[in-house]
Design an enzyme around this catalytic site. Structure first.
Site, PDB file in Angstrom:
ATOM      1  N   PRO A 114     -18.071  62.587 -26.424  1.00  0.00           N
ATOM      2  CA  PRO A 114     -17.624  61.288 -25.883  1.00  0.00           C
ATOM      3  C   PRO A 114     -16.958  60.456 -26.975  1.00  0.00           C
ATOM      4  O   PRO A 114     -17.537  60.229 -28.026  1.00  0.00           O
ATOM      5  CB  PRO A 114     -18.927  60.612 -25.415  1.00  0.00           C
ATOM      6  CG  PRO A 114     -19.951  61.688 -25.385  1.00  0.00           C
ATOM      7  CD  PRO A 114     -19.530  62.726 -26.374  1.00  0.00           C
ATOM      8  N   GLU A 115     -15.732  60.073 -26.719  1.00  0.00           N
ATOM      9  CA  GLU A 115     -15.000  59.218 -27.654  1.00  0.00           C
ATOM     10  C   GLU A 115     -15.074  57.778 -27.135  1.00  0.00           C
ATOM     11  O   GLU A 115     -15.633  57.531 -26.074  1.00  0.00           O
ATOM     12  CB  GLU A 115     -13.540  59.674 -27.735  1.00  0.00           C
ATOM     13  CG  GLU A 115     -13.359  61.071 -28.316  1.00  0.00           C
ATOM     14  CD  GLU A 115     -13.443  61.090 -29.852  1.00  0.00           C
ATOM     15  OE1 GLU A 115     -13.600  60.022 -30.450  1.00  0.00           O
ATOM     16  OE2 GLU A 115     -13.356  62.185 -30.425  1.00  0.00           O
ATOM     17  N   ARG A 160     -27.565  68.611 -26.662  1.00  0.00           N
ATOM     18  CA  ARG A 160     -27.587  68.873 -28.109  1.00  0.00           C
ATOM     19  C   ARG A 160     -28.417  67.866 -28.898  1.00  0.00           C
ATOM     20  O   ARG A 160     -28.680  68.061 -30.084  1.00  0.00           O
ATOM     21  CB  ARG A 160     -26.146  68.940 -28.639  1.00  0.00           C
ATOM     22  CG  ARG A 160     -25.400  70.108 -28.000  1.00  0.00           C
ATOM     23  CD  ARG A 160     -23.998  70.229 -28.502  1.00  0.00           C
ATOM     24  NE  ARG A 160     -23.966  70.572 -29.934  1.00  0.00           N
ATOM     25  CZ  ARG A 160     -22.851  70.713 -30.633  1.00  0.00           C
ATOM     26  NH1 ARG A 160     -21.691  70.525 -30.055  1.00  0.00           N
ATOM     27  NH2 ARG A 160     -22.885  71.036 -31.908  1.00  0.00           N
TER      28      ARG A 160
END
Ligand code: ZN
Length: 272
Positions: free
Chosen positions: A2-3, A109
């Site tokens: 996610p940016e 993650r």
């Protein structure tokens, strides 16, 4: 990963359901995220959410007891689910809200985080946020600023603009695209670029990020009941991921190199 645009989209997507709601229960199934979730996070229980704010890729949730700070890391997502929805693997945290919804954090993650800042501590001073550069869409960020900050710097301009202490949010996709649109070669020393070229670069960084946020806006409904996938950058890319393919502007084969361990693609004739 996610940016900034996906984080902004997430913030806008969940805000209407969070603002004004009371957090009735906080369930932490897995506290071992990038930084362990502290027990003090339970102070959120019974608190009314005053508002949400995004700073860089952090989402700040303000209450009278303190501020909770989400970071989605590499693979995190936040979505609103119904109370009867079963948890899936990697659903690590729930906030049960007074409006019946659950805010659910999913992160395979586990590089994301939920941080806690007690009341009285300004988030601007927190160790995570204090050293961040300006927001790219704010007036504090422009070509003059980049020009001033870069004088004497030998590092590549792409590495320079991707440094969160210089400006937040210029992730790899956006840095590649903005440099192409500004006609600047990513490997050029930051200190050797003129003020005029930095003005062009700053404008393009703002444009690519704003366009991505706008695209994300079309997927907002997914935050309720859908798959919760934030709106990824779907618009046509000029260089990112296109190494070896023809330049969309001049048809010359695009060059791909590693720069600061990140994939970097540029056109040798359009970018100088
Ligand atoms: Zn070209």
């Amino acid at each position: 990963m996610p940016e900034l645009p996906e984080v902004e989209t997430t913030k806008r997507g969940i805000e209407p359901w969070l603002k004004g709601a009371t957090i009735e229960q906080v369930v932490v199934r897995q506290p071992q995220l990038r930084w362990p979730v502290v027990n003090e996070i339970q102070q959120l229980q019974g608190q009314v959410i005053q508002g949400l704010q995004r700073r860089a890729k952090y989402i700040l949730v303000a209450t009278d007891a303190g501020t909770a700070i989400w970071h989605l890391g590499m693979s995190g997502s936040l979505r609103l689910v119904e109370p009867n929805e079963d948890t899936r693997l990697h659903d690590h945290i729930d906030w049960q809200l007074s409006n019946g919804k659950i805010l659910r954090y999913h992160d395979p993650r586990r590089f994301g985080a939920l941080l806690w800042l007690p009341a009285g501590q300004a988030w601007q001073d927190s160790e995570y946020l204090a050293h961040l550069g300006p927001e790219p869409l704010s007036d504090a960020f422009d070509g003059d600023y980049l020009y001033q900050r870069s004088r004497g710097k030998k590092q590549a301009v792409k590495t320079f603009v991707m440094d969160g202490k210089v400006v937040v949010g210029a992730g790899n996709i956006y840095a590649n695209e903005a440099l192409f649109l500004a006609g600047i070669r990513p490997t050029t020393a930051a200190g050797r670029i003129s003020r005029v070229r930095y003005q062009r670069l700053a404008e393009h960084i703002k444009q690519v990020l704003a366009a991505a946020i706008e695209q994300g806006g079309t997927t907002l409904r997914d935050f309720v009941g859908g798959d919760g996938q934030p709106g990824y950058f779907a618009q046509q890319l000029y260089v990112y991921g296109r190494g070896g393919k023809p330049c969309r502007q001049c048809s010359q084969t695009l060059t791909e190199i590693r720069l600061g361990q990140r994939s970097t693609v540029y056109c040798q004739s359009c970018q100088r």
